[in-house]
Motif scaffolding. Structure first.
Motif, PDB file in Angstrom:
ATOM      1  N   ILE A   1      -3.224  -0.666  -6.629  1.00 32.30           N
ATOM      2  CA  ILE A   1      -2.757  -0.544  -5.226  1.00 32.30           C
ATOM      3  C   ILE A   1      -3.874   0.036  -4.350  1.00 32.30           C
ATOM      4  N   GLN A   2      -4.650   0.951  -4.914  1.00 28.77           N
ATOM      5  CA  GLN A   2      -5.759   1.523  -4.134  1.00 28.77           C
ATOM      6  C   GLN A   2      -6.830   0.475  -3.870  1.00 28.77           C
TER       7      GLN A   2
ATOM      8  N   GLY B   1       3.547  -2.471   1.450  1.00 24.83           N
ATOM      9  CA  GLY B   1       3.168  -2.314   0.049  1.00 24.83           C
ATOM     10  C   GLY B   1       4.391  -2.108  -0.826  1.00 24.83           C
TER      11      GLY B   1
ATOM     12  N   ALA C   1       5.312  -0.766  -4.056  1.00 21.28           N
ATOM     13  CA  ALA C   1       4.763   0.042  -5.150  1.00 21.28           C
ATOM     14  C   ALA C   1       5.570   1.318  -5.246  1.00 21.28           C
TER      15      ALA C   1
ATOM     16  N   THR D   1       1.935   4.767  -9.235  1.00 20.79           N
ATOM     17  CA  THR D   1       0.939   3.707  -9.107  1.00 20.79           C
ATOM     18  C   THR D   1      -0.321   4.183  -8.390  1.00 20.79           C
TER      19      THR D   1
ATOM     20  N   LYS E   1      -0.102   5.238  -5.166  1.00 17.53           N
ATOM     21  CA  LYS E   1       0.064   4.764  -3.783  1.00 17.53           C
ATOM     22  C   LYS E   1      -0.270   5.847  -2.765  1.00 17.53           C
TER      23      LYS E   1
ATOM     24  N   ASP F   1       6.931   6.067   3.866  1.00 19.86           N
ATOM     25  CA  ASP F   1       6.835   6.099   2.407  1.00 19.86           C
ATOM     26  C   ASP F   1       8.231   5.992   1.809  1.00 19.86           C
TER      27      ASP F   1
ATOM     28  N   PHE G   1       5.488   1.617   2.614  1.00 18.94           N
ATOM     29  CA  PHE G   1       5.556   1.511   1.157  1.00 18.94           C
ATOM     30  C   PHE G   1       6.996   1.639   0.708  1.00 18.94           C
TER      31      PHE G   1
END
Ligand code: AMP
Length: 415
Positions: free
Chosen positions: A26-27, A42, A44, A48, A50, A148, A178
């Motif tokens: 993910i990065q 995203g 994730a 992960t 994130k 998030d 995310f």
């Protein structure tokens, strides 16, 4: 290589100090896109990497103006605490100021920190709106917004608050969203906020199939407490995360453990913020050997080195099984998932096995005085996998050496 992602030297130094050598998927995917100023959706979950995936680029992109230039909105206090910890590490060499505000603690210290000036604010929705209403937070300078765990904010009924927060910010800004799951509902409510977002998906869970030794223990529902105590007394179970179906059952398990002198603590949404933090800290520092949790609170908890996950009750949703057991076997460590199975839970087991595409071995605990239990029929061997789960979490994954696998017992018929 973090160097290839376009990050500035002062951030790379922070990354190095954190001990990260290789970016997680993910990065690797999100950082260059976010650095271009694009919006991201995203998919994730926790585990992960994130958090650093959104923190690093926003630190690089935010201007030098005074005021809050980046805002991370997250559903729980625990997550806010974890995110601000990562942000502090990332800003070690940048001098940017970061803080978190969340409910359950006094206003005054948060107010004072905000008054001294903050560049990056991490917040839970309710407390953020309270502080804004009191004139302690000014969101008019926000350049980057991170939402998030958006699905969870939706589940927890925070969406009206999130919308109000969005309306307090300039409309020209970068948005990074995310979410562990990406339903139409999540995309529907935020769709209008996002500007041509780039979608990034990372496989949902941390190495459950490859790295975790999973065993099912059929047991009558009234004997689950005794079986748990027996396992904890007899086996070398070190840092154990126990899942129950309800808060009430989590408390009951804790009482059972304490009667037997086993140090355990429950974490669930009826607990105050300080109780939850103490429970988590106590588990992390080894004061408690067992953390008993329900799914909703546990989803965002990031605790390393969990040796065993015990499903005292099987989850209602098969996906939650994968989320639960993904807490163990992190970073290449061994991990074990033990699931208690009462006769009422056999259909849940079938669902889980269908999802993970494998039939789990059943075992008895030697010498345990079983009253009654139902061992699932071997017919279930015919279960077809619904989908294949593959973890591609790169740096965070790690294959367990298979050498220590115990032989599975035969499990035909009721015993
Ligand atoms: P997150 O998904 O952001 O909650 O991160 C999960 C865990 O992975 C945290 O303990 C991080 O410190 C760790 N982590 C994040 N990125 C990396 C990386 N590139 N290398 C090693 N560990 C990482």
């Amino acid at each position: 290589m973090f160097e290839k992602l376009g990050l500035e030297e002062r951030l790379l130094k922070g990354v190095k100090a954190m001990g990260y050598t290789e970016p997680t998927p993910i990065q690797e995917q999100a950082i260059p896109i976010a650095l271009e100023g694009k919006d991201i959706v995203g998919c994730a979950q926790t585990g992960t990497g994130k958090t650093a995936a959104f923190i690093l680029p926003l630190l690089q992109r935010m201007s030098r103006e005074r005021g809050i230039k980046a805002l991370v909105v997250t559903p729980t206090r625990e997550l806010a605490g974890q995110i601000v910890d990562v942000a502090r590490d990332c800003t070690k060499f940048t001098g940017q100021k970061v803080t978190a505000v969340y409910g359950g603690v006094g206003y005054q210290p948060q107010k004072e920190t905000l008054r001294r000036g903050v560049d990056l604010l991490v917040a839970t929705p309710g407390r953020l709106l309270d502080l804004q209403g009191r004139g302690d937070v000014d969101l008019s300078k926000v350049e980057v917004l991170v939402l998030d765990e958006a699905d969870r904010m939706l589940d927890m009924g925070f969406w009206p608050d999130v919308k109000r927060i969005i309306n307090l910010m300039p409309s020209k800004r970068q948005n990074l969203l995310f979410s562990a799951t990406m339903s139409h509902q999540v995309l529907g409510v935020v769709g209008s906020t996002l500007n041509n977002p780039v979608r990034i998906d990372v496989a949902p869970s941390a190495t459950p199939i490859e790295a975790i030794e999973q065993t099912v223990y059929p047991v009558g529902s009234t004997q689950k407490g005794d079986l748990l105590v027996r396992l904890l007394e007899e086996r070398d179970l070190d840092r154990v995360l126990v899942f129950t179906r309800t808060k009430h059952r989590a408390d009951r398990v804790c009482r059972t453990l304490s009667r037997k002198g086993i140090k355990g603590v429950a974490i669930h949404s009826n607990r105050t913020q300080s109780q939850r933090q103490q429970a988590l800290d106590g588990f992390k520092n080894g004061k408690y050997r067992v953390l008993v949790a329900t799914d909703i609170v546990a989803r965002g908890i990031d605790v390393d080195n969990i040796s065993h996950v015990i499903n005292f009750d099987l989850p209602n949703k098969a996906e939650d099984y994968v989320h639960r057991i993904g807490r163990t076997a992190r970073a290449g460590n061994d991990g074990y998932a033990l699931s208690f199975l009462s006769s009422e839970e056999t259909s849940s087991l079938r669902e889980i096995e269908g999802l993970i595409g494998t039939t789990l071995p059943c075992e008895d605990v030697d010498g345990f005085d079983y009253d009654y239990r139902v061992v699932p029929s071997p017919d279930r061997l015919a279960t077809k996998p619904r989908k294949k789960l593959v973890y591609n979490g790169g740096a965070l994954s790690g294959k367990r050496k298979r050498g220590r696998k115990r032989p599975a017992r035969s499990m035909a018929g009721a015993r």
